[in-house]
Each structure stands twice: as C-alpha cells, then as structure tokens.
Scaffold this active site. Structure first.
Site, PDB file in Angstrom:
ATOM      1  N   ASP A  45       0.686  -1.165  -0.035  1.00 24.59           N
ATOM      2  CA  ASP A  45      -0.002  -0.057   0.020  1.00 24.59           C
ATOM      3  C   ASP A  45       0.947   1.262  -0.141  1.00 24.59           C
ATOM      4  O   ASP A  45       0.221   2.410  -0.113  1.00 24.59           O
ATOM      5  CB  ASP A  45      -1.227  -0.038   1.178  1.00 24.59           C
ATOM      6  CG  ASP A  45      -0.372  -0.079   2.611  1.00 24.59           C
ATOM      7  OD1 ASP A  45       0.784  -0.163   2.616  1.00 24.59           O
ATOM      8  OD2 ASP A  45      -1.113   0.122   3.361  1.00 24.59           O
ATOM      9  N   GLU A 181       9.417  -3.880  10.205  1.00 25.95           N
ATOM     10  CA  GLU A 181       9.877  -2.767   9.790  1.00 25.95           C
ATOM     11  C   GLU A 181      10.644  -1.810  10.595  1.00 25.95           C
ATOM     12  O   GLU A 181       9.846  -1.622  11.816  1.00 25.95           O
ATOM     13  CB  GLU A 181       8.696  -2.063   8.974  1.00 25.95           C
ATOM     14  CG  GLU A 181       9.085  -0.735   8.496  1.00 25.95           C
ATOM     15  CD  GLU A 181       8.155   0.016   7.343  1.00 25.95           C
ATOM     16  OE1 GLU A 181       7.153  -0.797   7.138  1.00 25.95           O
ATOM     17  OE2 GLU A 181       8.336   1.021   6.941  1.00 25.95           O
TER      18      GLU A 181
HETATM   19  O1  KIV Z   1       3.678  -0.973   1.429  1.00 23.22           O
HETATM   20  C1  KIV Z   1       4.849  -1.433   1.388  1.00 23.22           C
HETATM   21  O2  KIV Z   1       5.755  -0.998   0.489  1.00 23.22           O
HETATM   22  C2  KIV Z   1       5.393  -2.051   2.697  1.00 23.22           C
HETATM   23  C3  KIV Z   1       6.841  -2.555   2.866  1.00 23.22           C
HETATM   24  C4  KIV Z   1       7.305  -1.233   2.861  1.00 23.22           C
HETATM   25  C5  KIV Z   1       7.102  -3.653   3.672  1.00 23.22           C
HETATM   26  O3  KIV Z   1       4.612  -2.603   3.467  1.00 23.22           O
HETATM   27 NA    NA Z   2       2.539  -1.593   3.377  1.00 22.28          NA
END
Ligand code: KIV
Ligand code: NA
Length: 263
Positions: A45, A181
C-alpha cells in the site's frame, strides 16, 4: 529460479540462505524483478505514496490494491506474490475476510496485515480459510498518525520484548511470515532466531531471513529524504534490470544491508 512458495522460503530459512523481496505495482517491473531472481514481490500500500503521491498509505482503497495486484500477477513469473490489506480492512472480522478474499481472487498468494497481538483472531480466521498471512510489526505505516511519524520502533527493552511476544502470538495464531519494519538490528536478529517461520526485514538489520525494499527506493526515484535503511542500486547499474540484480545479489551475499543501513 523455481516457482517460489511458502515452503521455498521456509527451506531457505532452514538453510540459512537469505532471500530478497521488492515491491511491485505493475506487470513490466514485476517481470524485471522476477527475472532478477527476487523471490517475493509485494503489492504494497506504499503505492499510495510512490504512485499516487499521498503523504501516507491511508488513502489507498481495496479496489486500487486489487487493480495493481492483477497487473503484477500477469508479469510476476515465478516470484511469490504478497499483497497488502489496506487501511481499515481490519475494521471487522467480516470485512477482513471479504477483503482478503478479494486480494486472493486478484492473484495474491500471501496477504499482509499490520497489527499487534490483537490481530491474532483475524489471522486465525484467515488461515482457517486457506489464506496465508504475513503479519507486519514494528513500524506499521497505517498507524503513522498514532505513532507520531515514521520512527524506529522497539528501541526500549520493554517495547522490544513486546514486539517479540506479539510476533510469537501471531505465529501461534497461524501467521506464515513475519515482516519487521524499522527496528534495531538486535531485535531483527532475536525475532528471526526465535521464530520458525521466515522473518522479512526492512530497516531491521542484516540478520532477518529476508530483506525487502520499496522499488522506487532501489531505483533512486523516491521524493523527499530517503530513510537510512534504503539504498539506490542504480548508482552502480547500467539499467533497471541491473539494479534489481545487484539488489538481489547483495541480499544473497549478505552485503546488503550494511552497517550504515541499520539501527
Ligand atoms: O507497502 C509497502 O511497501 C510495505 C513495505 C515497506 C514492507 O509494506
Ligand atoms: Na504496506
């Protein structure tokens, strides 16, 4: 590369071989990433930020994620396709199941949810119905307004213990993968060593089983100040395919992330 499944990721973890993951939003980049050997593609997202120009991931809708999932599914080759459940998909158990169903029908092979131990019940219901889940812990961007910004999580010992406990709880509930994260490298290592399931890190140090980055960061086209944990792989590459290949090779050889990318 053989077709990547959850069993592939588990086998890589057991063998102590790191794997690479990258976000993808369309068929062409998905194909290039797959051809570079990248094991997991994520329709994140983050598309709300890197494609749509929003300041957060919150405005992204289920229909938009489904659209990009269908695009990526057509180009992805043998990589495993993970897809984000958007903000508020967890508003109720009913909605969680419906939204996950829509993602799976669009081509997802693994759905990712943000949330702490309280997501256990939802994860249990999803896995019962054949939907494999990756639980995203640490910095959870859908909670950015509650967290007060994109900040490192788990720096205090009690916070770190809680993230480890939450990860354990969600794996017991059925999560097949954990994503961490922006946490200290020591916590990334502890969670990866404690859990039997594969742990993917972004800004979580060099010792998680897999690494993930946002594609735009790998290509050096993100706007704003780049977070500490990203690397622009275009700097030493001739083309985009080369940048993807360097990223994959650097993860495989444990050259990425380096000290400078960690907390
Ligand atoms: O939405 C995204 O790109 C993510 C990654 C940063 C893990 O959740
Ligand atoms: Na994400």
């Amino acid at each position: 590369m053989k077709t990547v499944t959850l069993s592939t990721l588990s086998a890589l973890k057991r063998a102590g071989e790191p794997f690479s993951c990258l976000t993808a939003y369309d068929a062409s980049f998905a194909r290039a990433a797959g051809e570079a050997g990248i094991e997991v593609l994520l329709v994140g997202d983050s598309l709300g930020m890197v494609l749509q120009g929003h300041a957060s991931t919150l405005p992204v809708t289920l229909d938009e994620v489904c659209y990009h999932t269908r695009c990526v599914a057509r180009g992805k080759g043998r990589s495993l396709l993970m897809v984000d459940l958007p903000f508020m998909s967890n508003a109720s158990q009913e909605r969680l199941l419906q939204d996950a169903g829509a993602l799976m029908r669009a081509g997802a092979e693994l759905v990712k949810v943000e949330g702490e131990a309280w997501m256990a019940e939802g994860i249990r219901e999803l896995t019962r119905r054949g939907v494999p889940v990756c639980a995203h812990l640490g910095l959870t961007p859908q909670s950015v307004y509650q967290l007060g910004g994109y900040k490192v999580q788990g720096r205090e010992a009690d916070q770190a213990t809680r993230i480890l406990e939450d990860a354990r709880t969600l794996v017991e509930a059925g999560a097949s993968v954990i994503l961490l994260e922006c946490v200290p490298a020591s916590l990334g290592r502890a969670v990866s060593e404690t859990l039997e399931v594969p742990v993917i890190g972004i800004g979580a140090g060099p010792d998680t089983d897999g690494q993930i980055l946002v594609m735009h960061d790998v290509l050096g086209v993100s706007h704003g100040r780049a977070p500490r944990f990203v690397k622009n792989f275009m700097v030493d590459a001739d083309d985009i395919q080369g940048a993807f290949r360097h990223y994959h090779e650097d993860v495989k050889a444990r050259r990425f992330p380096a000290e400078a990318h960690c907390f």
